[in-house]
Write a protein that holds these residues in place. Structure first.
Motif, short mmCIF file in Angstrom:
data_model
loop_
_atom_site.label_atom_id
_atom_site.label_comp_id
_atom_site.label_asym_id
_atom_site.label_seq_id
_atom_site.Cartn_x
_atom_site.Cartn_y
_atom_site.Cartn_z
N ALA A 130 -2.15 -2.07 -5.19
CA ALA A 130 -1.80 -1.08 -3.83
C ALA A 130 -2.81 0.01 -3.83
N GLU A 131 -3.29 0.52 -4.89
CA GLU A 131 -4.05 1.66 -5.03
C GLU A 131 -5.39 1.27 -4.66
N THR A 155 3.16 4.81 -4.45
CA THR A 155 2.76 3.65 -5.21
C THR A 155 3.34 3.67 -6.67
N ASP A 156 3.78 4.91 -6.95
CA ASP A 156 4.51 5.18 -8.30
C ASP A 156 5.72 4.62 -8.33
N THR A 157 6.26 3.99 -7.11
CA THR A 157 7.58 3.31 -7.00
C THR A 157 7.57 1.95 -7.35
N MET A 158 6.22 1.43 -7.59
CA MET A 158 5.96 -0.12 -7.60
C MET A 158 5.76 -0.28 -9.09
N SER A 173 3.75 -1.81 -12.15
CA SER A 173 2.52 -1.43 -12.77
C SER A 173 1.36 -2.51 -11.98
N THR A 215 -0.85 10.05 -3.08
CA THR A 215 -1.36 9.65 -4.33
C THR A 215 -1.99 10.98 -5.40
N THR A 254 -4.90 1.49 1.67
CA THR A 254 -4.45 2.95 0.95
C THR A 254 -5.18 3.98 1.44
N ARG A 288 1.23 -2.07 -8.58
CA ARG A 288 0.66 -0.50 -8.17
C ARG A 288 -0.98 -0.70 -8.32
N SER A 320 0.92 -1.19 0.11
CA SER A 320 -0.07 -0.04 0.26
C SER A 320 1.03 1.14 0.05
N THR A 321 0.30 2.36 0.38
CA THR A 321 1.31 3.54 0.38
C THR A 321 1.74 3.91 1.91
#
Length: 260
Positions: free
Chosen positions: A202-203, A191-194, A196, A224, A208, A199, A185-186
């Motif tokens: 996680a979103e 999440t932009d480091t995960m 796709s 986010t 989250t 991600r 999760s965040t």
């Protein structure tokens, strides 16, 4: 006395029993209390230098640690209830003039109490090592209200799992699931480091929006990019949905398991 009075008295007795039981298991009790402190120091001082992006990492990580500890505490509740069922103590209670609902309410209320104590430790240690939320009293109240609602939902979910598991060992595996989900999760990284695929999960998982709502209420922004109000609506929907489904499931499972 009225029916409501009997419910309150029986529930108070069951809550007291569950809390005394926690205190008499010092290893589990102090693990639950020390875990937030250890994780806070680990993530801030060991990983924080590498993970820091905009501002101190402690400002980012506090909401994630709160939900992580809530998940651990809920798993403890599932094990405690499964142990009671396997040990026969629930059958003994059912043979006494005690409201059946009080047995479940006692476990859930004790879980809520333990988790709120762990949350207070996370917040206290965070403030002690440099966490500085920039918010108003009303936003603090909103964040704390969301925490209480989410912990209550997880506690009822744990009660349902404890009834469904069939034994303490199976219920114990639930702890690992709840402790794993916040990592995807965040809670600790955006999440932009995960990748796709990860991600997307996680979103769209329940932890989250809970984390992002707390982050937005305390720090004034989310990781986010969505508004705090948007995240709050999703967080409330998840919390209320989990609470409603878990409460219905737990009460029906409990009636079925004690109907003899």
């Amino acid at each position: 006395m009225s029916s409501l009075t009997y419910d309150i008295v029986d529930s108070r007795i069951m809550v007291g029993r569950c809390l005394r039981r926690s205190w008499r298991d010092p290893e589990a009790f102090f693990t639950a209390l020390m875990l937030p402190i250890i994780l806070m120091l680990l993530f801030v001082y060991v990983f924080g230098g590498a993970l820091r992006d905009h501002g101190p990492y402690v400002d980012y990580v506090v909401p994630g640690l709160i939900v992580l500890c809530a998940g651990f505490g809920a798993g403890t509740t599932a094990v405690a209830l499964a142990t009671d069922l396997a040990g026969g103590i629930v059958d003994r209670f059912r043979s006494m003039p005690i409201r059946a609902s009080a047995i479940l309410l006692g476990q859930v209320a004790a879980s809520l109490t333990r988790n709120l104590l762990a949350t207070a430790l996370v917040i206290g240690v965070g403030l002690g090592i440099g966490w500085r939320p920039t918010t108003s009293v009303w936003r603090w109240a909103g964040a704390l209200g969301l925490i209480v609602l989410f912990i209550l939902a997880l506690s009822w979910l744990a009660a349902a799992v404890g009834l469904l598991a069939g034994g303490p060992e199976a219920a114990n595996s639930f702890t690992f699931v709840l402790m794993f989900l916040p990592y995807v999760s965040t809670a600790f990284v955006p999440t932009d480091t995960m990748p796709s695929v990860l991600r997307g999960f996680a979103e769209n998982q329940p932890f989250t929006p809970i984390i992002e709502t707390m982050r937005g209420l305390w720090m004034g922004h989310t990781s986010t990019g969505a508004s705090t109000a948007h995240e709050a609506l999703i967080a409330l929907a998840w919390s209320v949905g989990i609470l409603a489904v878990s409460w219905l499931t737990a009460t029906r499972l409990f009636r079925r398991s004690t109907a003899h």
